[in-house]
Design a protein around this motif. Structure first.
Motif, mmCIF file in Angstrom:
data_model
loop_
_atom_site.group_PDB
_atom_site.id
_atom_site.type_symbol
_atom_site.label_atom_id
_atom_site.label_comp_id
_atom_site.label_asym_id
_atom_site.label_seq_id
_atom_site.Cartn_x
_atom_site.Cartn_y
_atom_site.Cartn_z
ATOM 1 N N ALA A 124 15.478 4.339 -1.209
ATOM 2 C CA ALA A 124 16.801 4.564 -0.629
ATOM 3 C C ALA A 124 16.717 4.816 0.874
ATOM 4 C CB ALA A 124 17.481 5.741 -1.320
ATOM 5 N N LEU A 125 15.517 5.155 1.359
ATOM 6 C CA LEU A 125 15.334 5.431 2.786
ATOM 7 C C LEU A 125 14.772 4.206 3.500
ATOM 8 C CD1 LEU A 125 13.975 9.090 2.584
ATOM 9 C CD2 LEU A 125 16.248 8.343 3.301
ATOM 10 N N ASP A 126 13.439 4.120 3.587
ATOM 11 C CA ASP A 126 12.858 3.044 4.386
ATOM 12 C C ASP A 126 11.791 2.224 3.681
ATOM 13 O OD1 ASP A 126 10.982 5.034 4.246
ATOM 14 O OD2 ASP A 126 10.759 5.299 6.405
ATOM 15 N N GLN B 230 16.202 -3.290 -5.593
ATOM 16 C CA GLN B 230 16.261 -3.368 -4.134
ATOM 17 C C GLN B 230 16.047 -4.797 -3.649
ATOM 18 O OE1 GLN B 230 13.168 -2.499 -1.221
ATOM 19 N NE2 GLN B 230 14.248 -0.606 -0.761
ATOM 20 N N ALA B 231 15.178 -5.525 -4.355
ATOM 21 C CA ALA B 231 14.870 -6.903 -3.959
ATOM 22 C C ALA B 231 15.940 -7.894 -4.412
ATOM 23 C CB ALA B 231 13.515 -7.306 -4.549
ATOM 24 N N SER C 46 0.833 -1.206 0.000
ATOM 25 C CA SER C 46 0.000 0.000 0.000
ATOM 26 C C SER C 46 0.864 1.252 0.000
ATOM 27 C CB SER C 46 -0.945 -0.002 1.205
ATOM 28 O OG SER C 46 -0.214 -0.095 2.414
ATOM 29 N N ALA C 47 2.029 1.190 0.645
ATOM 30 C CA ALA C 47 2.934 2.344 0.668
ATOM 31 C C ALA C 47 3.458 2.647 -0.727
ATOM 32 C CB ALA C 47 4.094 2.086 1.625
ATOM 33 N N GLU C 48 3.818 1.603 -1.483
ATOM 34 C CA GLU C 48 4.280 1.803 -2.857
ATOM 35 C C GLU C 48 3.146 2.335 -3.725
ATOM 36 O OE1 GLU C 48 7.714 -1.546 -3.592
ATOM 37 O OE2 GLU C 48 5.653 -2.243 -3.396
#
Length: 221
Positions: free
Chosen positions: A84-86, A125-126, A19-21
């Motif tokens: 790059a952050l969280d 990232q994954a 949901s954040a993405e």
């Protein structure tokens, strides 16, 4: 040289769309319109493709057409910054092992309705991007999933009977059928798998060990 190609959808097959993405996609609209009223149901838009969705929203609210490119750039910058952050991209269970097992057996790639750069950022990232980067097609250029997959097929230059596409949505089934390739419908959700079967998917997997077995069966046939 690999004489097979295996092409994956990204969300629901390799990565979870959190949901954040999802909210990051709509954030650039907030400076221009009330982004809270925009549908988060991707199927509610005319064409399920990030580029097409941005254009549809821009047109619906009477924004200058040039805003579409600006919104896209802002979104990709936001995504890169947050990753790059969280912000974390969540890998579907078994997806990394699946890709590793298939390396050397086929050319691996993606056909996603996400912007290609967004897919690259999240898959990087994954830790999955290097395994699919040589055949990576996204929303860029527009069109439904069938058109995105067609662009990947055109690049790979293999007979369609030597191409496998794995997806989790009804438009993925349509893309596989329209392009005449082997299709595997993947979902951990039983209702989703039932819907994929009703749409024409003949091969279904609930876990990626099942996906592996289905792929091995196709390759060995």
């Amino acid at each position: 040289m690999c004489d097979w190609a295996i092409i994956f959808d990204v969300d629901g097959v390799l990565l979870e769309l959190t949901s954040a993405e999802e909210e990051l996609f709509f954030q650039p609209f907030a400076r221009r319109i009330d982004a809270d009223v925009l549908s988060r149901d991707w199927n509610s838009y005319k064409i399920r493709n990030d580029e097409e969705i941005v254009k549809e929203i821009v047109a619906r609210y009477g924004l200058p057409p040039i805003e579409a490119a600006m919104i896209t750039r802002e979104y990709l910058a936001l995504l890169e910054g947050q990753l790059a952050l969280d912000l974390k991209s969540e890998v579907i269970a078994g997806a990394d092992q699946l890709l590793k097992q298939l390396r050397g057996k086929a050319r691996l790639g993606i056909a996603t309705a996400n912007f290609r750069k967004a897919a690259e950022l999240r898959l990087t990232q994954a830790g999955l991007w290097p395994m699919v980067s040589s055949l990576a097609h996204g929303a860029d250029g527009g069109g439904a999933k069938a058109e995105i997959l067609a662009r990947a097929i055109a690049e790979v230059k293999l007979p369609r009977e030597r191409i496998i596409f794995i997806g989790d949505n009804l438009n993925d089934v349509e893309a596989g059928l329209r392009n005449g390739v082997h299709f595997i419908g993947f979902s951990v959700d039983a209702n989703r798998r039932s819907a994929l079967a009703q749409a024409g998917a003949k091969r279904l997997a609930a876990q990626h060990d099942e996906t592996t077995a289905l792929i091995e069966n196709i390759l060995g046939a």
